[in-house]
Design a protein around this motif. Structure first.
Motif, PDB file in Angstrom:
ATOM      1  N   GLU A   1       1.889   1.582  -2.979  1.00 29.92           N
ATOM      2  CA  GLU A   1       0.952   2.812  -4.020  1.00 29.92           C
ATOM      3  C   GLU A   1       1.014   3.869  -3.818  1.00 29.92           C
ATOM      4  N   LEU A   2       1.248   3.996  -3.080  1.00 30.64           N
ATOM      5  CA  LEU A   2       0.690   5.613  -2.256  1.00 30.64           C
ATOM      6  C   LEU A   2       1.659   6.534  -2.821  1.00 30.64           C
ATOM      7  N   GLU A   3       2.993   5.717  -2.761  1.00 31.73           N
ATOM      8  CA  GLU A   3       4.218   6.593  -3.053  1.00 31.73           C
ATOM      9  C   GLU A   3       3.952   7.023  -4.635  1.00 31.73           C
ATOM     10  N   ARG A   4       3.771   5.893  -5.184  1.00 26.87           N
ATOM     11  CA  ARG A   4       3.626   5.945  -6.922  1.00 26.87           C
ATOM     12  C   ARG A   4       1.592   6.707  -7.738  1.00 26.87           C
TER      13      ARG A   4
ATOM     14  N   LEU B   1       0.717  -1.060  -0.335  1.00 28.80           N
ATOM     15  CA  LEU B   1       0.133  -0.019  -0.422  1.00 28.80           C
ATOM     16  C   LEU B   1       0.557   1.558   0.045  1.00 28.80           C
TER      17      LEU B   1
END
Lengths: 146, 146
Positions: A133-136, A130
């Motif tokens: 994905e948040l960084e992406r 997670l």
DNA sequence: ACCAAAATGACAATACGTTGTCAACTGGGA
DNA sequence: TCCCAGTTGACAACGTATTGTCATTTTGGT
């Protein structure tokens, strides 16, 4: 099938909600130490090495004025100390005092316990995924943002 | 291997950063319509049906005082109108005026375009999965929170 | 060496959220 | 019917973040 507009709204809502929840959790953790989340963040930024107010602001991603006001308050409260900065006469280096370090140390165990409960309940692998994905997503927002 | 405490910190940082990015994006979208993100949220809450100020607050998850202050301002600006509430003499039902609806309509295309760019850049399936995980995380935080 | 541009702290105004308090209103139980 | 608890709006005080402006300091290019 939800529209892109709906998805955007749901995503924003989810982020805003989590932001509120984490802020509230942080307040609960910091309050027994007599500090606020904002104070915690500023003190935390200078735990490893002294920084100027502007430097803290850059690291935190907020304006230097906001950091300056909190830093002034922390100095008045005796949690932060200013040392002369050879590199800039008007911009002292800021570091926590002993009391400042003590305040952070009083918070650390509760924060660690909360994090541990969170990671274990959510699942460690999923938790790490997670974050990725948040960084992406963060990069994507910067790329396509209005 | 990162400690649970580190993971918690990284996650919090990621959420705070995205919150800031989305807030900034919202401001950019709402500003041309002459409104703020907070006004947008309040107007958006009564687009489908009139609500009292307290009702809006419950739906938005913030205090009724915060909504009340914005609602008073929106009424003064002519974007929101108060109608007598048969169910409560002191708590009028609030609904957008024509100008209020126009303001929202001016924002909608930009919001939709931004959402579309975001969903397509991130990947639709991954976007939907991320929302799911965020909602699960929200529940987890509520469950284990301090 | 000099001068313009950038960085920095101080100060003010504003927006938005919180908690706390008070008086008015509503609704339900004795 | 009456009274008390819960809801609601108004108001105040406060914390946090923003933008804008100013004077001072630093830095980089000529």
């Amino acid at each position: 099938m939800p529209s892109e507009s709906q998805l955007g709204g749901e995503f924003t809502l989810a982020i805003f909600k989590l932001h509120g929840q984490l802020l509230a959790a942080g307040e609960k953790l910091a309050e027994p130490a007599g500090i606020t989340v904002a104070w915690w963040q500023v003190l935390g930024a200078v735990l490893r090495q002294p920084l100027t107010a502007s430097g803290i602001a850059r690291q935190m991603g907020i304006t230097r004025q906001a950091v300056q006001r909190i830093a002034n308050r922390l100095i008045a409260e005796g949690l932060l100390q200013a040392s002369p900065n050879p590199a800039h006469k008007r911009s002292p280096l800021l570091a926590p005092t002993t009391d400042g370090r003590l305040a952070i140390e009083r918070i650390a165990p509760g924060q660690a316990a909360f994090s541990t409960r969170l990671v274990e309940s959510f699942g460690r692998a999923e938790f790490e995924a997670l974050i990725s994905e948040l960084e992406r997503m963060s990069i994507t927002v910067d790329a396509v943002g209005p």
